[in-house]
Design a protein around this motif. Structure first.
Motif, PDB file in Angstrom:
ATOM      1  N   LYS A 114       0.834  -1.210   0.000  1.00  0.00           N
ATOM      2  CA  LYS A 114       0.000   0.000   0.000  1.00  0.00           C
ATOM      3  C   LYS A 114       0.865   1.256   0.000  1.00  0.00           C
ATOM      4  O   LYS A 114       0.522   2.259  -0.646  1.00  0.00           O
ATOM      5  CB  LYS A 114      -0.929  -0.011   1.217  1.00  0.00           C
ATOM      6  CG  LYS A 114      -1.989   1.079   1.188  1.00  0.00           C
ATOM      7  CD  LYS A 114      -3.073   0.855   2.234  1.00  0.00           C
ATOM      8  CE  LYS A 114      -3.974  -0.287   1.876  1.00  0.00           C
ATOM      9  NZ  LYS A 114      -5.155  -0.392   2.762  1.00  0.00           N
ATOM     10  N   LYS A 156       0.863   4.102  -2.981  1.00  0.00           N
ATOM     11  CA  LYS A 156       0.623   5.517  -2.710  1.00  0.00           C
ATOM     12  C   LYS A 156       1.759   6.386  -3.265  1.00  0.00           C
ATOM     13  O   LYS A 156       1.514   7.470  -3.796  1.00  0.00           O
ATOM     14  CB  LYS A 156       0.471   5.748  -1.208  1.00  0.00           C
ATOM     15  CG  LYS A 156      -0.826   5.211  -0.627  1.00  0.00           C
ATOM     16  CD  LYS A 156      -0.895   5.445   0.872  1.00  0.00           C
ATOM     17  CE  LYS A 156      -2.189   4.922   1.458  1.00  0.00           C
ATOM     18  NZ  LYS A 156      -2.262   5.134   2.926  1.00  0.00           N
ATOM     19  N   TYR A 175      -0.244   8.837  -5.731  1.00  0.00           N
ATOM     20  CA  TYR A 175      -0.638  10.127  -5.136  1.00  0.00           C
ATOM     21  C   TYR A 175      -0.273  11.314  -6.038  1.00  0.00           C
ATOM     22  O   TYR A 175      -1.121  12.166  -6.315  1.00  0.00           O
ATOM     23  CB  TYR A 175      -0.007  10.283  -3.756  1.00  0.00           C
ATOM     24  CG  TYR A 175      -0.846   9.720  -2.626  1.00  0.00           C
ATOM     25  CD1 TYR A 175      -1.769   8.705  -2.862  1.00  0.00           C
ATOM     26  CD2 TYR A 175      -0.695  10.184  -1.326  1.00  0.00           C
ATOM     27  CE1 TYR A 175      -2.519   8.184  -1.826  1.00  0.00           C
ATOM     28  CE2 TYR A 175      -1.460   9.663  -0.287  1.00  0.00           C
ATOM     29  CZ  TYR A 175      -2.371   8.663  -0.544  1.00  0.00           C
ATOM     30  OH  TYR A 175      -3.121   8.156   0.478  1.00  0.00           O
TER      31      TYR A 175
END
Length: 437
Positions: A182, A186, A190
Motif C-alpha cells: 500500500k 501511494k 498520489y
C-alpha cells in the motif's frame, strides 16, 4: 538511477525468475525511496532485464495477461448513473478491468498486477474521470485503496522464500524490512492523482475517493489459514467473508513457518489474470448547519408526527427547514438535532430555539456568507409557520456544545390570567412568598 546493487542481484534474480514484477522486487530489496517506483512499468521491466542480463532466463513460462474490455468504464464516464452515481461497478460477466492489457507482461505472483496495471497513468485518468463525473465539490481529497486479503498470504510466501535464500548467505530479512504494498502504491499514484485532479491529497480531507480491488482467481489462497487457525476467523457484521485483511494478518502472525510452507507454495504460483476493480467510490464527510428557529403555529410538531404509519400533521419544523438544506447541499440524508423540545400547540418566541442539522454525503459544501444569508431568507419566505435566524456552517464539535447547553439554558414562560377580582399588591407578595417543596 537504478536502485538495485550487486548485493541485491541474487534476490532480484530469484524473484524475477519466479514471476515477481520489478516494483515488488524493489520492495523485497528494501528500496524505501519513492523515485524508482514512479517509472513506467515498461521502463522498469527493461531496466531489471538489463540488470540481470548475465543470469536471466528470458523465457518465462507464465501465461500472458488476459485481454479485457474497458467499454464499461468508458461508458460510465459518458453516461454516469443517476441512481448509484457515487458507486461505479467495473466488472461485467467476469471481464477484467485492466487498463494496460496490451502490455506484453506476465501477472506478478505477489501483487497480482496492482503494481503493474493499476498505477499507470491510463488507469489514474480513468479513475479521475469518474471522480469528476460524480458531481462532488472538493478542494482536496483522501485517496484510499482496499486490496484483496490473499495478497498478504502471497507476500508472506515470497518473504519466506527470500528470507530462506538470504539466510544461506548469513543475511536476515525481517517482515518490517519489506516496503508495504500500500505504501508503494501511494508513492506512485498520489502525485498522479493530484496532478490529474489539480488538488492536493490531504489526509484530513472530508472528501474520499476509494478503489476496491478483488482477485476471484486466488480467493481460495486464504482458506488453509481458517483450517489451521479457526479462532482468527470469526463471523462479523457487515462482512461477507470471514477472511478479512485483519483476520488474515492475525493468522499470519500466529502460524509457524513450517506449517505455512506445508500448505502454501513458496514462491506463490503465478495467476492467469490481474486483479479486478470492484468499485470506485466517492464520498464526502458530513457538514453541519446550525441556527435558531421561531415557531408561530400552534398546530406544528417539532418532528414529523407519524403514528402507526399515519401522518397526524401536514408538516413539521424539521421538514420545513431540512427540505431546503438537502436541496441546496445536494445531500443524501440528514440528522436533525434540537436543543430541547416544545409541544405541538406551543409557540417558540423570543430569540428562538437552537437547532443543528447534519447533512450526510453532501455534494456541494462551499458557500459564501451571502449565499447562506439568501438560503435563510428562502426558508423564511417559504412558510409563515416558522422563521430561522443565525443560520451558519459549524463544526461537529459545536453540535456537542449545543447539547451540553440544554442543561444550563434559561427558559422564560408567560401566561395570561383572568381573575374575578382586582389583584392587589398583597396578593402578589403572597404568591412570591410561596416556597417550592
Amino acid at each position: 538511477m537504478f536502485p538495485l546493487t550487486e548485493e541485491n542481484k541474487h534476490v532480484a534474480q530469484l524473484l524475477f525468475g519466479t514471476g515477481t514484477c520489478p516494483r515488488c522486487i524493489f520492495r523485497f530489496c528494501g528500496v524505501d525511496f519513492h523515485a524508482p517506483y514512479k517509472h513506467s512499468y515498461e521502463e522498469l521491466l527493461n531496466d531489471i532485464q538489463k540488470f540481470l542480463k548475465d543470469e536471466l532466463i528470458l523465457e518465462v513460462p507464465n501465461p500472458p495477461l488476459k485481454k479485457i474490455r474497458l467499454q464499461e468504464l468508458e461508458d460510465g464516464i459518458d453516461n454516469p448513473s443517476q441512481n448509484g452515481e457515487n458507486k461505479i461497478s467495473v466488472i461485467e460477466d467476469g471481464s477484467i478491468a485492466s487498463p494496460n492489457s496490451n502490455l506484453n507482461v506476465n501477472v506478478c505472483n505477489v501483487c497480482l498486477g496492482i503494481l503493474q496495471e493499476f498505477c499507470e497513468k491510463e488507469f489514474i485518468k480513468k479513475v479521475c474521470q469518474k471522480v469528476e463525473a460524480s458531481g462532488f465539490e472538493f478542494t482536496n481529497l483522501v485517496f484510499s485503496v482496499s486490496f484483496p486479503p490473499q495478497l498478504s498470504v502471497r507476500e508472506h510466501a515470497a518473504w519466506l522464500l527470500v528470507k530462506q535464500e538470504m539466510g544461506k548467505q548469513s543475511l536476515s530479512l525481517g517482515r518490517n524490512d519489506i516496503v508495504q504494498l500500500k505504501e508503494a502504491y501511494k508513492w506512485i499514484t498520489y502525485p498522479l492523482f493530484s496532478e490529474e485532479l489539480g488538488v492536493p491529497i490531504d489526509g484530513k480531507s472530508l472528501f474520499e475517493v476509494s478503489v476496491v480491488f478483488a482477485h476471484p482467481e486466488t480467493v481460495g489462497d486464504c482458506h488453509f489459514l481458517g483450517k489451521i487457525l479457526p479462532d482468527c476467523f470469526k463471523p462479523a457484521q457487515n462482512k461477507q467473508s470471514v477472511f478479512t485483511r485483519m483476520a488474515v494478518m492475525k493468522a499470519l502472525n500466529k502460524i509457524k513457518e513450517e506449517d505455512f510452507r506445508k500448505q502454501f507454495p513458496c514462491p506463490p504460483n503465478s495467476p492467469k489474470a490481474v486483479c479486478t476493480v470492484l468499485e470506485i467510490e466517492c464520498a464526502h464527510g458530513a457538514v453541519f448547519v446550525a441556527g435558531r428557529y421561531n415557531k408561530y403555529s400552534r398546530n406544528l410538531s417539532q418532528t414529523p408526527w407519524i403514528i402507526d404509519g399515519e401522518r397526524k400533521l401536514e408538516s413539521s419544523v424539521e421538514e420545513l427547514i431540512s427540505d431546503h438544506l438537502l436541496t441546496v447541499f445536494k445531500a443524501e440524508s440528514f440528522n436533525f438535532s434540537f436543543s430541547g423540545r416544545e409541544d405541538v400547540d406551543v409557540r417558540t418566541l423570543g430569540n428562538g430555539r437552537p437547532f443543528a442539522i447534519e447533512l450526510v454525503n453532501p455534494h456541494r459544501v462551499h458557500f459564501t456568507s451571502q449565499e447562506i444569508k439568501e438560503l435563510q431568507q428562502k426558508i423564511n419566505k417559504s412558510s409563515n409557520k416558522i422563521q430561522v435566524r443565525d443560520l451558519q456552517l459549524v463544526s461537529r464539535e459545536a453540535i456537542g456544545h449545543m447539547k451540553e447547553g440544554e442543561e444550563e439554558k434559561t427558559k422564560t414562560y408567560s401566561a395570561l390570567i383572568w381573575t374575578n377580582k382586582v389583584i392587589q399588591k398583597k396578593d402578589i407578595e403572597f404568591l412570591n412568598d410561596i416556597k417550592v417543596v
